[in-house]
Scaffold this motif. Structure first.
Motif, PDB file in Angstrom:
ATOM      1  N   PRO A  95      22.904  -1.488  38.235  1.00 16.58           N
ATOM      2  CA  PRO A  95      23.194  -2.036  39.565  1.00 16.58           C
ATOM      3  C   PRO A  95      22.059  -1.835  40.555  1.00 16.58           C
ATOM      4  N   PHE A  96      21.403  -0.674  40.504  1.00 18.86           N
ATOM      5  CA  PHE A  96      20.366  -0.370  41.481  1.00 18.86           C
ATOM      6  C   PHE A  96      19.184  -1.321  41.351  1.00 18.86           C
ATOM      7  N   ALA A  97      18.885  -1.757  40.141  1.00 17.67           N
ATOM      8  CA  ALA A  97      17.768  -2.688  39.948  1.00 17.67           C
ATOM      9  C   ALA A  97      18.048  -4.013  40.656  1.00 17.67           C
ATOM     10  N   TYR A  98      19.309  -4.472  40.604  1.00 15.17           N
ATOM     11  CA  TYR A  98      19.661  -5.706  41.308  1.00 15.17           C
ATOM     12  C   TYR A  98      19.580  -5.504  42.820  1.00 15.17           C
ATOM     13  N   GLU A  99      19.995  -4.342  43.289  1.00 16.40           N
ATOM     14  CA  GLU A  99      19.929  -4.067  44.723  1.00 16.40           C
ATOM     15  C   GLU A  99      18.481  -4.021  45.206  1.00 16.40           C
ATOM     16  N   GLN A 100      17.596  -3.436  44.397  1.00 16.52           N
ATOM     17  CA  GLN A 100      16.177  -3.395  44.758  1.00 16.52           C
ATOM     18  C   GLN A 100      15.612  -4.805  44.906  1.00 16.52           C
ATOM     19  N   LEU A 101      15.928  -5.654  43.946  1.00 17.07           N
ATOM     20  CA  LEU A 101      15.415  -7.029  43.996  1.00 17.07           C
ATOM     21  C   LEU A 101      16.012  -7.786  45.172  1.00 17.07           C
ATOM     22  N   THR A 102      17.294  -7.553  45.443  1.00 15.77           N
ATOM     23  CA  THR A 102      17.930  -8.201  46.598  1.00 15.77           C
ATOM     24  C   THR A 102      17.231  -7.808  47.887  1.00 15.77           C
ATOM     25  N   GLN A 103      16.965  -6.524  48.066  1.00 19.13           N
ATOM     26  CA  GLN A 103      16.317  -6.047  49.287  1.00 19.13           C
ATOM     27  C   GLN A 103      14.911  -6.615  49.429  1.00 19.13           C
ATOM     28  N   SER A 104      14.189  -6.753  48.316  1.00 22.56           N
ATOM     29  CA  SER A 104      12.834  -7.299  48.408  1.00 22.56           C
ATOM     30  C   SER A 104      12.855  -8.744  48.895  1.00 22.56           C
ATOM     31  N   TYR A 105      13.865  -9.529  48.480  1.00 26.12           N
ATOM     32  CA  TYR A 105      13.977 -10.905  48.968  1.00 26.12           C
ATOM     33  C   TYR A 105      14.390 -10.934  50.434  1.00 26.12           C
ATOM     34  N   ARG A 106      15.277 -10.035  50.825  1.00 24.87           N
ATOM     35  CA  ARG A 106      15.713 -10.021  52.223  1.00 24.87           C
ATOM     36  C   ARG A 106      14.593  -9.606  53.160  1.00 24.87           C
ATOM     37  N   ARG A 107      13.683  -8.758  52.691  1.00 28.58           N
ATOM     38  CA  ARG A 107      12.573  -8.330  53.549  1.00 28.58           C
ATOM     39  C   ARG A 107      11.671  -9.504  53.919  1.00 28.58           C
ATOM     40  N   VAL A 108      11.591 -10.485  53.036  1.00 24.24           N
ATOM     41  CA  VAL A 108      10.756 -11.651  53.331  1.00 24.24           C
ATOM     42  C   VAL A 108      11.582 -12.824  53.840  1.00 24.24           C
ATOM     43  N   GLY A 109      12.867 -12.605  54.084  1.00 23.98           N
ATOM     44  CA  GLY A 109      13.707 -13.629  54.686  1.00 23.98           C
ATOM     45  C   GLY A 109      14.251 -14.668  53.731  1.00 23.98           C
ATOM     46  N   ASP A 110      14.179 -14.431  52.422  1.00 23.31           N
ATOM     47  CA  ASP A 110      14.689 -15.395  51.445  1.00 23.31           C
ATOM     48  C   ASP A 110      16.125 -15.020  51.093  1.00 23.31           C
ATOM     49  N   ASP A 111      17.055 -15.398  51.977  1.00 17.61           N
ATOM     50  CA  ASP A 111      18.458 -15.037  51.771  1.00 17.61           C
ATOM     51  C   ASP A 111      19.087 -15.782  50.601  1.00 17.61           C
ATOM     52  N   ASP A 112      18.634 -17.006  50.349  1.00 23.36           N
ATOM     53  CA  ASP A 112      19.187 -17.756  49.215  1.00 23.36           C
ATOM     54  C   ASP A 112      18.895 -17.043  47.899  1.00 23.36           C
ATOM     55  N   ALA A 113      17.650 -16.572  47.744  1.00 21.36           N
ATOM     56  CA  ALA A 113      17.302 -15.844  46.527  1.00 21.36           C
ATOM     57  C   ALA A 113      18.076 -14.529  46.435  1.00 21.36           C
ATOM     58  N   ALA A 114      18.272 -13.870  47.590  1.00 20.43           N
ATOM     59  CA  ALA A 114      19.033 -12.619  47.598  1.00 20.43           C
ATOM     60  C   ALA A 114      20.461 -12.859  47.127  1.00 20.43           C
ATOM     61  N   ARG A 115      21.066 -13.966  47.563  1.00 20.54           N
ATOM     62  CA  ARG A 115      22.430 -14.277  47.126  1.00 20.54           C
ATOM     63  C   ARG A 115      22.479 -14.576  45.627  1.00 20.54           C
ATOM     64  N   LEU A 116      21.449 -15.256  45.118  1.00 22.21           N
ATOM     65  CA  LEU A 116      21.403 -15.537  43.682  1.00 22.21           C
ATOM     66  C   LEU A 116      21.343 -14.245  42.869  1.00 22.21           C
ATOM     67  N   VAL A 117      20.588 -13.276  43.362  1.00 22.37           N
ATOM     68  CA  VAL A 117      20.492 -11.994  42.666  1.00 22.37           C
ATOM     69  C   VAL A 117      21.836 -11.279  42.690  1.00 22.37           C
ATOM     70  N   GLN A 118      22.516 -11.309  43.833  1.00 27.11           N
ATOM     71  CA  GLN A 118      23.821 -10.663  43.920  1.00 27.11           C
ATOM     72  C   GLN A 118      24.847 -11.347  43.019  1.00 27.11           C
ATOM     73  N   LEU A 119      24.770 -12.671  42.938  1.00 34.19           N
ATOM     74  CA  LEU A 119      25.663 -13.395  42.040  1.00 34.19           C
ATOM     75  C   LEU A 119      25.381 -13.013  40.585  1.00 34.19           C
ATOM     76  N   ALA A 120      24.084 -12.914  40.230  1.00 38.43           N
ATOM     77  CA  ALA A 120      23.730 -12.500  38.869  1.00 38.43           C
ATOM     78  C   ALA A 120      24.198 -11.077  38.590  1.00 38.43           C
ATOM     79  N   LYS A 121      24.172 -10.232  39.614  1.00 37.08           N
ATOM     80  CA  LYS A 121      24.634  -8.859  39.443  1.00 37.08           C
ATOM     81  C   LYS A 121      26.125  -8.833  39.092  1.00 37.08           C
ATOM     82  N   GLN A 122      26.934  -9.629  39.807  1.00 37.16           N
ATOM     83  CA  GLN A 122      28.372  -9.659  39.526  1.00 37.16           C
ATOM     84  C   GLN A 122      28.649 -10.185  38.124  1.00 37.16           C
TER      85      GLN A 122
END
Length: 487
Positions: free
Chosen positions: A341-368
Motif C-alpha cells: 500500500p505504501f508504494a501506491y501512496e508514494q506514487l500518488t503523492q508524487s503526482y499530487r505534488r506536480v498537480g496531476d490529480d487525474d494520474a493520482a486518482r488512477l494510482v488510487q484506483l489501481a491500489k484498490q
C-alpha cells in the motif's frame, strides 16, 4: 649503502634525488612497461636502492629532494613498511618485478602513473598529498584498506585484476579520502571493495567496467560520499552493492549497463541518497532492490526497470521524468511480489505534488484493485461491484451513467403502461420519469412511489430499481468518503 655499490643507472638516480631532479630512462614515447622484463641494466634499479634513497639519503641544503623516476625496471621488493618518507615519490611508466610493500607507511605523495605492477600491499598507508595510480596496470590484488589520503586519489583508466579470484582486485574498504576519488575508465576483473569508505568529495567512475559475474563486482556498502557518485556509461557485470550508503549528491547510473541475471543487479537498500538517476540505458538485468531507502529525487525511466523490483518502505520526494500513471503502475504491480500500500501512496503523492490529480486518482484506483486480490471472495465481489459502478469513488460519473440508463429504461417501460393508482381519487397525476426517480433515489420522494402499485413483472422491475438504487447510493457514498479522506 655506499655510492660505489651502485650501477650507472642507480648512480644517476642517486645523484638526482637530493635536488628532486627527474630521471627518465624511456627511449621512446611508446615504451610499454608491460615489456619491462626485457629491459637491460641501463634502465634497471634495485628496490633496495630506492629504499635507501628514501630513508637515508643525504639532503642538500636549500633543495627539496624527491624521487622522480620514469621508465625504469625495478627489481626486488620495495619495502617501506611503517616507514616515514618526507620526500615525494614518483615512479611513473615503470615495471615492478615484485609487489611493493607500503603497509602502514607515511608518505608525502605517491605517483605510480602508467606503471605495471604485480600488485600493491599498502593497507593503512597514510598519504599527506595525492595518490596517483592513473593508467596503472595491476596484475594482482591492490590492498588499500584503511588507507588515509589527505588529497585526492586518481585511478583514471587503471586496470585491476585478481587472477585466481581469491582476493578482491582492489581493496579500498574503510579508506578515507579527504578529496575526490577519480577513476573514470578504470577496469576491474574481480571484486572492488569500497565498503565503509569515506570520500569527502565526489566519486567519479564514469565509463568504468567491473567484471565479477559470479558475485559482487562493486561492493560499496555503507559508503559515505560528500558529493556525487558518478557511474555514467559504465558496466557492472555482477552485483552492485550499495546497502546503507550515504550519498549527499547524485548517484548517477545514466547510460550504464547493470547485469546480474538470476541475482541482484543493484542493491541500494537502507540508503540515504540525494538523487538516484536510472536513465537512458538498457533494462537492468537482475533484481533492483531499493527497500527502506530515502531518496530526495528519483530519476527513473520505466524502460530501465527490470521485471523484479523491491520497493518496500522506499520513500522519495520527487519522481521524474513525469510519466502517465499507466507507465508507472507496472513497477508497483511487480514490486516484491506482494501488495505494498505504501508504494501506491508514494506514487500518488508524487503526482499530487506536480498537480496531476487525474494520474493520482488512477494510482488510487489501481491500489484498490490490487488490494481486492488479497480479500476473501465475498469482499472481492463487493469490490467488483464498487469498481463497476463508481470505480471505488474515483469514477463518480460512472454512477451517473448507470442512473441515467436505469432512469431511461424505467421511464420508457412505465410510460408505456402506467401502474394502477392505490387511491385514484387522491393520487397525483402519474409521471413515469419521477416515478422511476422515486424508485432509484432512496432518500428523495416525489410522491409517486407510494401512490401507484405496479403488478406482475412491472413490480419485479420496480424491486430491481429500488435495490439497484440502494447499491448505487451506498457505493457512491463509500467512494466519495474514501476520496475525501484521501484529500
Amino acid at each position: 649503502m655506499e655510492i660505489n655499490d651502485l650501477t650507472p643507472a642507480e648512480a644517476r638516480v642517486w645523484r638526482a634525488f637530493p635536488r628532486g631532479e627527474a630521471v627518465d630512462f624511456r627511449t621512446a614515447a611508446d615504451d610499454d612497461p608491460a615489456l619491462g622484463d626485457a629491459w637491460g641494466p641501463e634502465r634497471t634499479v634495485r628496490a633496495e636502492v630506492l629504499r635507501a634513497l628514501l630513508l637515508t639519503a643525504p639532503r642538500v641544503e636549500g633543495e627539496v629532494g624527491g624521487l622522480k623516476l620514469a621508465g625504469a625496471r625495478i627489481t626486488g621488493v620495495l619495502d617501506l613498511r611503517y616507514a616515514t618518507v618526507d620526500a615525494s615519490v614518483r615512479l611513473s611508466d615503470s615495471h615492478f618485478g615484485d609487489v611493493p610493500n607500503l603497509y602502514g607507511a607515511r608518505l608525502r605523495q605517491l605517483n605510480l602513473t602508467g606503471s605495471v605492477l604485480p600488485g600493491l600491499t599498502s593497507a593503512t598507508v597514510h598519504v599527506e598529498g595525492v595518490l596517483r595510480m592513473t593508467r596503472c596496470r595491476f596484475r594482482g590484488p591492490v590492498r588499500l584498506g584503511g588507507a588515509k589520503i589527505a588529497g585526492a586519489l586518481f585511478a583514471d583508466r587503471a586496470e585491476f585484476a585478481s587472477p585466481d579470484g581469491t582476493e578482491p582486485a582492489l581493496q579500498l574498504n574503510h579508506a578515507v579520502v579527504e578529496d575526490d576519488l577519480s577513476a573514470p575508465g578504470m577496469r576491474a576483473r574481480g571484486e572492488v571493495r569500497l565498503n565503509g569508505a569515506r570520500i569527502t568529495g565526489s566519486v567519479d567512475l564514469n565509463e568504468a567496467r567491473f567484471d565479477r559475474p559470479d558475485g559482487t563486482a562493486l561492493n560499496a556498502e555503507t559508503l559515505g560520499a560528500g558529493a556525487e557518485v558518478l557511474l555514467r556509461n559504465g558496466e557492472v557485470h555482477g552485483r552492485l552493492e550499495l546497502r546503507g550508503a550515504r550519498i549527499a549528491g547524485r548517484l548517477d547510473l545514466s547510460h550504464s549497463r547493470l547485469r546480474n541475471p538470476g541475482g541482484t543487479a543493484l542493491r541500494a537498500s537502507s540508503c540515504v541518497i540525494g538523487e538516484l538517476w536510472l536513465r537512458q540505458g538498457p533494462a537492468v538485468q537482475g533484481t533492483l532492490n531499493l527497500r527502506r531507502s530515502q531518496i530526495e529525487v528519483l530519476f527513473c525511466e520505466p524502460e530501465v526497470l527490470p521485471r523484479e523490483v523491491r520497493l518496500s518502505d522506499l520513500t522519495y520526494t520527487s519522481l521524474i521524468p513525469h510519466e502517465p500513471a499507466g507507465r508507472r503502475l507496472p513497477m508497483l504491480e511487480q514490486a516484491d511480489g506482494a501488495y505494498l500500500p505504501f508504494a501506491y501512496e508514494q506514487l500518488t503523492q508524487s503526482y499530487r505534488r506536480v498537480g496531476d490529480d487525474d494520474a493520482a486518482r488512477l494510482v488510487q484506483l489501481a491500489k484498490q484493485r490490487r488490494h481486492r486480490r488479497t480479500l476473501p471472495w465475498y469482499a472481492r465481489a463487493w469490490g467488483h461491484l464498487q469498481d463497476a459502478t463508481v470505480g471505488y469513488g474515483f469514477r463518480p460519473l460512472r454512477a451517473c451513467g448507470w442512473l441515467l440508463s436505469l432512469l431511461a429504461v424505467g421511464s420508457v417501460v412505465y410510460g408505456l403502461r402506467h401502474p394502477p393508482a392505490l387511491k385514484p381519487a387522491e393520487s397525483p397525476e402519474f409521471n413515469p420519469v419521477f416515478y422511476t426517480l422515486d424508485l432509484l433515489l432512496p432518500v428523495i420522494s416525489f410522491g409517486q412511489e407510494n401512490a401507484f402499485a405496479p403488478q406482475g413483472w412491472y413490480q419485479t422491475l420496480a424491486y430491481a430499481l429500488v435495490i439497484t438504487g440502494w447499491i448505487l447510493a451506498t457505493t457512491v457514498v463509500a467512494g466519495v468518503t474514501r476520496t475525501v479522506s484521501r484529500q
